[in-house]
Scaffold this motif. Structure first.
Motif, PDB file in Angstrom:
ATOM      1  N   VAL A   5     -31.002 -62.875 -25.650  1.00 40.93           N
ATOM      2  CA  VAL A   5     -30.480 -62.855 -24.291  1.00 40.93           C
ATOM      3  C   VAL A   5     -29.837 -64.218 -24.045  1.00 40.93           C
ATOM      4  CG1 VAL A   5     -31.007 -62.530 -21.845  1.00 40.93           C
ATOM      5  CG2 VAL A   5     -32.289 -61.251 -23.586  1.00 40.93           C
ATOM      6  N   LEU A  36     -27.231 -59.973 -26.169  1.00 37.59           N
ATOM      7  CA  LEU A  36     -26.895 -59.576 -24.807  1.00 37.59           C
ATOM      8  C   LEU A  36     -26.320 -60.824 -24.135  1.00 37.59           C
ATOM      9  CD1 LEU A  36     -30.129 -57.565 -23.856  1.00 37.59           C
ATOM     10  CD2 LEU A  36     -28.054 -56.765 -25.020  1.00 37.59           C
ATOM     11  N   TYR A  68     -29.108 -52.642 -21.319  1.00 35.09           N
ATOM     12  CA  TYR A  68     -30.080 -53.675 -21.698  1.00 35.09           C
ATOM     13  C   TYR A  68     -31.490 -53.082 -21.829  1.00 35.09           C
ATOM     14  CZ  TYR A  68     -26.578 -57.305 -20.569  1.00 35.09           C
ATOM     15  OH  TYR A  68     -25.479 -58.124 -20.522  1.00 35.09           O
TER      16      TYR A  68
END
Length: 184
Positions: A5, A36, A68
């Motif tokens: 992330v 992501l 996600y």
């Protein structure tokens, strides 16, 4: 699979260099990963009224948040990369927890408190800051780890911070990137 992330908006930042090292190390080991990139994906961290109405039933109307969630459900290990702004994570990372780590997906409420529903074998938080790490330790170790990470099933947490990022020497940055490769 490892999920990364990434929460920095500037593609030439030191955080981007960290992301590059992380993805290279995982690729070198032949490990499967997915990035992501909250900024590139156009993720809006603000909770809208229609999303809040669905929150309590573990659903979202945000297609990016849903993607996600789908990725998280296939994740074994997670790596967060972001700058420390105002002593904490930027809005994009906070919004990730608000909009992706939903009740019924990442945790459930019980009379004893939150029960984690995710089960990640390894959680790595890599941050950059201008101020010394000890200033942020109470937040990262005393709140983020137990409440946001372990509270959702992100276990075996390791936090690594590069302090004085903009004024650091090239040698210091290279040493930090070497440490990043070791902890990944």
């Amino acid at each position: 699979m490892t999920t990364i992330v990434f929460g920095h908006p500037y593609e030439k930042s030191f955080n981007s260099a960290i992301l590059y090292e992380v993805t290279n190390e995982l690729a070198h080991r032949g490990e499967q990963y997915e990035v992501l990139d909250l900024t590139k994906d156009g993720f809006n961290p603000a909770m809208r009224p229609d999303e809040l109405r669905l929150f309590s039933v573990g659903k979202t109307s945000d297609p990016i948040a849903q993607r996600y969630i789908d990725v998280l459900l296939r994740t074994d290990a997670i790596i967060f990369i972001f700058p420390v702004w105002w002593g904490t994570e930027p809005a994009s990372i906070k919004g990730f927890f608000d909009k992706v780590c939903l009740k019924g997906i990442a945790y459930e409420e019980t009379p004893e408190g939150l029960k984690p529903l995710l089960n990640f074998c390894k959680t790595t938080v890599i941050t950059t800051s201008e101020a010394p790490s000890f200033l942020f330790k109470p937040y990262f170790e005393g709140y983020m780890r137990p409440m946001m990470l372990e509270g959702t099933g992100m276990y075996n947490v390791q936090w690594l911070n590069c302090e004085g990022t903009s004024s650091a020497s090239d040698e210091y940055r290279k040493e930090f990137l070497s440490r990043v490769r070791e902890v990944v």
